[in-house]
Design a protein around this motif. Structure first.
Motif, mmCIF file in Angstrom:
data_model
loop_
_atom_site.group_PDB
_atom_site.id
_atom_site.type_symbol
_atom_site.label_atom_id
_atom_site.label_comp_id
_atom_site.label_asym_id
_atom_site.label_seq_id
_atom_site.Cartn_x
_atom_site.Cartn_y
_atom_site.Cartn_z
ATOM 1 N N ILE A 299 0.195 2.679 -5.546
ATOM 2 C CA ILE A 299 0.703 1.310 -5.401
ATOM 3 C C ILE A 299 1.878 1.272 -4.431
ATOM 4 C CG2 ILE A 299 1.951 -0.533 -6.613
ATOM 5 C CD1 ILE A 299 0.150 0.080 -9.065
ATOM 6 N N HIS A 300 2.744 2.269 -4.517
ATOM 7 C CA HIS A 300 3.930 2.300 -3.656
ATOM 8 C C HIS A 300 3.653 2.860 -2.262
ATOM 9 C CE1 HIS A 300 6.819 0.797 -6.516
ATOM 10 N NE2 HIS A 300 6.427 1.681 -7.416
ATOM 11 N N GLY A 301 2.390 3.177 -1.970
ATOM 12 C CA GLY A 301 2.032 3.658 -0.641
ATOM 13 C C GLY A 301 2.641 5.008 -0.302
ATOM 14 N N ARG A 302 2.745 5.891 -1.271
ATOM 15 C CA ARG A 302 3.411 7.166 -1.069
ATOM 16 C C ARG A 302 2.503 8.270 -0.570
ATOM 17 N NH1 ARG A 302 8.533 7.838 -3.179
ATOM 18 N NH2 ARG A 302 8.357 9.657 -1.870
ATOM 19 N N PHE A 303 1.200 8.029 -0.521
ATOM 20 C CA PHE A 303 0.279 9.038 -0.003
ATOM 21 C C PHE A 303 0.067 8.803 1.489
ATOM 22 C CE2 PHE A 303 -1.002 8.908 -4.506
ATOM 23 C CZ PHE A 303 -0.939 10.271 -4.801
ATOM 24 N N MET B 76 -0.306 8.976 -10.477
ATOM 25 C CA MET B 76 -1.210 8.728 -9.354
ATOM 26 C C MET B 76 -1.226 7.240 -8.976
ATOM 27 S SD MET B 76 -2.729 11.379 -7.979
ATOM 28 C CE MET B 76 -4.136 10.593 -7.192
ATOM 29 N N VAL B 77 -1.367 6.380 -9.972
ATOM 30 C CA VAL B 77 -1.425 4.940 -9.710
ATOM 31 C C VAL B 77 -0.115 4.446 -9.109
ATOM 32 C CG1 VAL B 77 -1.470 2.693 -10.870
ATOM 33 C CG2 VAL B 77 -3.238 4.347 -11.348
ATOM 34 N N SER B 78 0.989 4.877 -9.672
ATOM 35 C CA SER B 78 2.287 4.431 -9.163
ATOM 36 C C SER B 78 2.495 4.860 -7.715
ATOM 37 C CB SER B 78 3.424 4.984 -10.031
ATOM 38 O OG SER B 78 3.373 4.424 -11.308
ATOM 39 N N LEU B 79 2.157 6.105 -7.426
ATOM 40 C CA LEU B 79 2.288 6.581 -6.047
ATOM 41 C C LEU B 79 1.362 5.806 -5.109
ATOM 42 C CD1 LEU B 79 2.520 10.400 -6.760
ATOM 43 C CD2 LEU B 79 4.353 8.933 -5.875
#
Length: 189
Positions: A166-170, A161-164
């Motif tokens: 941070i990478h703006g994937r949502f 969740m955090v990685s997604l």
């Protein structure tokens, strides 16, 4: 960082500042020396290579994560038991696992580049202070009744969740707080 000399600690803090400002790729020995106002060869009096500096930045980030999780666990232990009103919908899970998830997310999002440095490649366990990784994991282990597989599953959810995030994937309209709550509820079953 207590195992470092005062100058070594200064170098690690400068390295962390570079990572925080511009991301892990910005950390080079030359950029670090420039940031400190010294010549790059001077760094090698304190660290054998860039990997050693990175390991110390990772150790500092892991220590901060451990402290954040320990503080969340302590706050949870001191809080009064949560009793919802009859018929009231409980939106936010009031469990230790939920408290740890919130603390993990807040810590990672407060230091996204250090988080990515520590988690997007193999962990340099051999270069970390003894017991640090176990210390960072212990609040989650306690919350999972020392079930290592469950703790790893919870960590995988939180890390993903955090990685997604941070990478703006949502998508921009994603309700990430609701997604975290749903994930925690699922993992608490």
């Amino acid at each position: 960082m207590s195992r470092l000399t005062p100058r070594g600690r200064e170098i690690v803090l400068a390295a962390r500042a570079l990572v925080e400002e511009s991301g892990p790729a910005a950390l080079t020995m030359r950029a670090l020396a420039d940031h400190l106002g010294i010549k790059a060869p001077s760094l090698y009096k304190h660290f054998p290579d860039k990997a050693a500096v990175e390991a110390e930045v990772i150790a500092l980030g892991l220590l901060e994560t451990a402290e954040a999780l320990e503080a969340a666990e302590e706050r949870f232990a001191r809080s009064a038991p949560f009793v919802p009103e009859p018929g009231a919908a409980v939106d936010e899970p009031r469990t230790l696992l939920a408290a740890l998830a919130r603390a993990y997310r807040a810590d990672a999002l407060a230091h996204p580049h250090v988080y990515l440095l520590a988690t997007e490649r193999p962990l340099p366990r051999h270069a970390l202070p003894e017991g640090l990784e176990a210390r960072a994991a212990m609040p989650l282990m306690r919350a999972c009744d020392y079930d290592v597989d469950r703790a790893r599953a919870v960590w995988a959810f939180a890390h993903g969740m955090v990685s997604l995030e941070i990478h703006g994937r949502f998508p921009d309209d994603a309700d990430l707080a609701a997604t975290w709550r749903a994930g925690v509820r699922t993992l608490e079953r």
